[in-house]
Design a protein around this motif. Structure first.
Motif, PDB file in Angstrom:
ATOM      1  N   UNK A 155       0.847  -1.199   0.000  1.00 17.99           N
ATOM      2  CA  UNK A 155       0.000   0.000   0.000  1.00 17.99           C
ATOM      3  C   UNK A 155       0.878   1.244   0.000  1.00 17.99           C
ATOM      4  N   UNK A 156       0.308   2.381  -0.373  1.00 19.27           N
ATOM      5  CA  UNK A 156       1.025   3.674  -0.341  1.00 19.27           C
ATOM      6  C   UNK A 156       2.372   3.571  -1.028  1.00 19.27           C
ATOM      7  N   UNK A 157       2.358   3.062  -2.240  1.00 15.35           N
ATOM      8  CA  UNK A 157       3.652   2.824  -2.880  1.00 15.35           C
ATOM      9  C   UNK A 157       4.139   4.081  -3.581  1.00 15.35           C
ATOM     10  N   UNK A 158       4.691   5.022  -2.813  1.00 12.13           N
ATOM     11  CA  UNK A 158       5.131   6.279  -3.409  1.00 12.13           C
ATOM     12  C   UNK A 158       6.574   6.172  -3.877  1.00 12.13           C
ATOM     13  N   UNK A 159       7.207   5.083  -3.533  1.00 11.11           N
ATOM     14  CA  UNK A 159       8.559   4.831  -4.006  1.00 11.11           C
ATOM     15  C   UNK A 159       8.510   3.480  -4.676  1.00 11.11           C
ATOM     16  N   UNK A 160       9.218   3.284  -5.776  1.00  6.88           N
ATOM     17  CA  UNK A 160       9.198   1.954  -6.388  1.00  6.88           C
ATOM     18  C   UNK A 160       9.806   0.923  -5.442  1.00  6.88           C
ATOM     19  N   UNK A 161       9.178  -0.241  -5.369  1.00  6.59           N
ATOM     20  CA  UNK A 161       9.737  -1.349  -4.580  1.00  6.59           C
ATOM     21  C   UNK A 161      10.076  -2.435  -5.592  1.00  6.59           C
ATOM     22  N   UNK A 185      -5.349  -4.955  -9.791  1.00  9.53           N
ATOM     23  CA  UNK A 185      -6.192  -3.846  -9.306  1.00  9.53           C
ATOM     24  C   UNK A 185      -5.344  -2.615  -9.030  1.00  9.53           C
ATOM     25  N   UNK A 186      -4.445  -2.301  -9.948  1.00  8.37           N
ATOM     26  CA  UNK A 186      -3.572  -1.123  -9.789  1.00  8.37           C
ATOM     27  C   UNK A 186      -2.689  -1.185  -8.560  1.00  8.37           C
ATOM     28  N   UNK A 187      -2.473  -2.381  -8.021  1.00 13.35           N
ATOM     29  CA  UNK A 187      -1.614  -2.484  -6.839  1.00 13.35           C
ATOM     30  C   UNK A 187      -0.470  -3.435  -7.105  1.00 13.35           C
ATOM     31  N   UNK A 188       0.698  -3.043  -6.609  1.00 13.11           N
ATOM     32  CA  UNK A 188       1.867  -3.907  -6.738  1.00 13.11           C
ATOM     33  C   UNK A 188       1.715  -5.066  -5.754  1.00 13.11           C
ATOM     34  N   UNK A 189       1.815  -6.292  -6.255  1.00 13.54           N
ATOM     35  CA  UNK A 189       1.690  -7.454  -5.376  1.00 13.54           C
ATOM     36  C   UNK A 189       2.830  -8.421  -5.661  1.00 13.54           C
ATOM     37  N   UNK A 266      24.151  -4.927  -7.466  1.00 13.88           N
ATOM     38  CA  UNK A 266      24.361  -3.642  -8.138  1.00 13.88           C
ATOM     39  C   UNK A 266      23.053  -2.875  -8.301  1.00 13.88           C
ATOM     40  N   UNK A 267      22.008  -3.625  -8.721  1.00 13.56           N
ATOM     41  CA  UNK A 267      20.827  -2.901  -9.171  1.00 13.56           C
ATOM     42  C   UNK A 267      19.813  -2.691  -8.067  1.00 13.56           C
ATOM     43  N   UNK A 268      20.051  -3.249  -6.883  1.00  9.99           N
ATOM     44  CA  UNK A 268      19.021  -3.096  -5.863  1.00  9.99           C
ATOM     45  C   UNK A 268      18.920  -1.612  -5.530  1.00  9.99           C
TER      46      UNK A 268
END
Length: 502
Positions: A155-161, A185-189, A266-268
Motif C-alpha cells: 500500500x502507499x507505494x510512493x517509491x518503487x519497490x 487492481x492497480x496495486x503492486x503485489x 548492483x541494481x538493488x
C-alpha cells in the motif's frame, strides 16, 4: 563403509570426525558445518527442502555440525551447486555445506526421535499441506496447514519497490526460494516462497503492517493458498533463486549465477529515507551507518544509495526553459541539487537529484510529458555529477546550484510530501493559502498562466484547495509558474499534482 550406523547422541559420533573433504564425490548425504549453537532441526531441514525431499537428518549439537540426507543424489548436487554460488546463512551466520563420505544415514531412531518427528511433520506439510493428526511434534516443528508462500500487497507505494528489495527484507527470516511480482487492481503485489512455512510465519508476524520506507510502502501480508510457485523466467518480475539457469524470458541468455548475484547487488534500489520497520530492518547494521544517518538518508541497510543521480532532459523549448523552471518541475519528485542547460545544445539539460531513487521517480513521471509545448525526453545520464562553471566564468546563467535551496520538498525525513507524489495531472493541489485570498483570486491567477481553469474546490479549512486545468500540460505550466508564488501575508503558495478530481 558406505553406510554406517551412527548413534545420534552426539558423543558417539567420533568416527564422523574430519573425514569429509571439500572435494568429495557427490552423495545424497550432505555434511553441514559451523552451525550456530541454538539452531533447530527444522531450520537445517529447511535448507534442503527447496531441492527435494529430505529423508534423514542427524544433528551433532556439540560440534555445531549436521548431516542431511536427501532422497536423491541429483537433489543434493543441485543444493550444493546452489549454495556454492549463494552462501547459506542460518541466524545471520554463514554455514558450510559439502558432500559427505557417507552414501546414506542410518540413525539410531530411539535417540534421534525428535529429529524424526520434525522430519515427519515437515514432510507431511510439504506433501499434503494437510493438518497433522496425532503426531506429537515438538514446538520447533512446523505448525501445520500454513503455506510456505506469502502473498504480499504494498500500500502507499510512493517509491518503487523492486523484487531485489523484497528479497533483501524477507531473507532476514530464512532462505527465499522464489518471488513473482505483478500488478493487480492497480496495486503492486508479490508471491514469495520460503523453504519452510515456519519462515513464512515468522516473516508475516514481523513484517505485516510495517512500512518499508519512512511513511510509505506498507506491507500487507497473508498466507497464499499456493504451496509452490512455478517460476518460468529469472528477470526483474520473477525469480527462482534455486534455478539460476532459467532464461530471462526476453530472448537474452540466462545470467551466470555468480554474475546474477553480483548484478542483483548492483541494481538493488537506492538510498531512501529512513527505513521505518522497527526490529525487522533497523538492526541490520549498515557500514558507516552514522555517516548515512547524519545525511538524513538511511536507506534500507545494505541497499546502496547508488543509481544515477543525474538526468539528461532533451527536446526542451530552448526559448522558454530556465534552470529555475526545471528546478520547480523536477522538484516535485525529488530534491534537485543542480541544473545545467547545455551551452552548445540549449534544448538539453542535466539535472542532478539528491539520490538515485529520486532521479528514477522523476524520469518515470516526467518522460514524455509536455513542457512549454514540447514533449520532453528524460533519461539517466552517464554523468555522476553536474559540474559548476569555474569561478569567475560567466556561462550566461545556464548552470545553477540549488543545493541550499529552502524549497526542497523532501529534506525532512518522514515529511508528508513523501506520501503525496503523484504523476502529472490536470488537477492541482494548492496549499498554504492565506485567509484573505478568495476563489476568484486563485482562478484569475491560474488563468493568467495561459490555461483554462475548469473547476475549483476549497478544502474545509480554506488553507488548501483543488484546482483543475483543462489539460495536464496546462497544469504543468501552472505549477512551474506558481509554485512558491507569494500570495502576501508571508504565505508562499505550494502547488503539487493531485490524484483526486473535482
Amino acid at each position: 563403509m558406505s553406510s554406517m550406523v551412527v548413534t545420534a547422541n552426539g558423543n558417539d559420533s567420533k568416527k564422523f570426525k574430519g573425514e569429509d573433504k571439500m572435494d568429495g564425490a557427490p552423495s545424497r548425504v550432505l555434511h553441514i558445518r559451523k552451525l550456530p549453537g541454538e539452531v533447530t532441526e527444522t531450520e537445517v531441514i529447511a535448507l534442503g527442502l527447496p531441492f527435494g525431499k529430505v529423508t534423514n537428518i542427524l544433528m551433532l549439537k556439540g560440534k555445531n555440525q549436521a548431516f542431511l540426507e536427501l532422497a536423491t543424489e541429483e537433489a543434493a548436487i543441485t543444493m550444493v551447486n546452489y549454495y556454492s554460488a549463494v552462501t547459506p546463512h542460518l541466524r545471520n551466520q554463514p554455514i558450510y555445506i559439502q558432500y559427505s563420505n557417507h552414501k546414506e544415514l542410518k540413525t539410531d531412531n530411539t535417540l534421534n526421535q525428535r529429529a524424526q518427528a520434525v522430519l515427519q511433520a515437515v514432510t507431511a506439510v510439504q506433501t499434503a499441506n494437510t493438518p497433522l493428526s496425532g503426531t506429537a511434534v515438538s514446538e520447533s516443528a512446523v505448525t501445520p496447514a500454513q503455506s510456505p508462500v506469502l502473498r504480499i500487497i504494498i500500500d502507499n507505494m510512493y517509491y518503487p519497490v523492486t523484487l531485489d528489495v523484497l528479497h533483501q527484507i524477507f531473507s532476514k527470516f530464512g532462505a527465499v526460494l522464489k518471488i513473482i511480482t505483478f500488478t493487480k487492481n492497480n496495486q503492486f503485489q508479490a508471491l514469495l516462497q520460503y523453504g519452510d512455512p515456519v519462515n513464512a510465519q515468522q516473516a508475516k508476524l514481523a513484517l505485516d503492517g510495517q512500512n518499508i520506507y519512512n511513511a510509505c510502502c506498507t506491507l500487507r501480508i497473508d498466507f497464499s493458498k499456493l504451496v509452490n510457485l512455478n517460476v518460468k523466467y529469472n528477470n526483474d518480475k520473477s525469480r527462482d533463486y534455486t534455478r539460476p539457469d532459467l532464461p530471462s524470458g526476453d530472448g537474452q541468455p540466462a545470467l551466470d549465477p555468480a554474475i546474477a548475484a553480483a548484478f542483483a547487488k548492483e541494481t538493488s534500489l537506492l538510498g531512501l529515507p529512513v527505513a521505518a520497520v522497527p526490529g525487522a530492518l533497523s538492526p541490520l547494521a549498515i557500514p558507516n551507518a552514522a555517516a548515512a544517518a547524519a545525511a538524513g538518508r538511511v536507506g534500507l541497510p545494505g541497499v546502496s544509495a547508488g543509481g544515477n543521480t543525474v538526468l539528461l532532459v532533451s527536446n526542451l523549448n530552448e526559448e522558454m526553459v530556465t534552470p529555475q523552471s526545471l528546478f520547480t518541475l523536477f522538484g516535485v519528485y525529488g530534491d534537485v541539487q543542480r541544473v545545467k542547460i547545455l551551452y552548445n545544445k540549449k534544448d538539453s539539460a542535466l539535472i542532478q537529484m539528491a539520490d538515485g531513487n529520486q532521479s528514477q521517480l522523476a524520469m518515470n513521471h516526467l518522460n514524455g510529458q509536455k513542457m512549454y509545448g514540447k514533449i520532453i525526453r528524460v533519461t539517466l545520464s552517464k554523468h555522476q555529477t553536474v559540474q559548476l562553471p569555474r569561478e569567475g566564468l560567466d556561462d550566461q546563467g545556464l548552470t545553477k546550484d540549488f543545493g541550499n535551496s529552502p524549497l526542497h520538498r523532501f529534506k525532512k525525513p518522514g515529511s508528508k510530501n513523501f506520501q503525496n507524489i503523484f504523476p502529472p495531472s490536470a488537477t492541482l493541489h494548492l496549499s498554504n493559502i492565506p485567509p484573505s485570498v478568495a476563489e476568484e483570486d486563485l482562478r484569475t491567477l491560474f488563468a493568467n498562466t495561459g490555461g483554462t481553469v475548469k473547476a475549483f474546490k476549497f478544502f474545509q479549512d480554506h488553507k488548501m484547495a483543488l484546482l483543475q486545468m483543462a489539460t495536464v500540460e496546462e497544469a504543468i505550466q501552472a505549477l512551474i509558474d506558481l509554485h512558491n508564488y507569494n500570495l502576501g501575508e508571508n504565505h508562499h503558495l505550494r502547488v503539487s499534482f493531485s490524484k483526486s478530481t473535482i
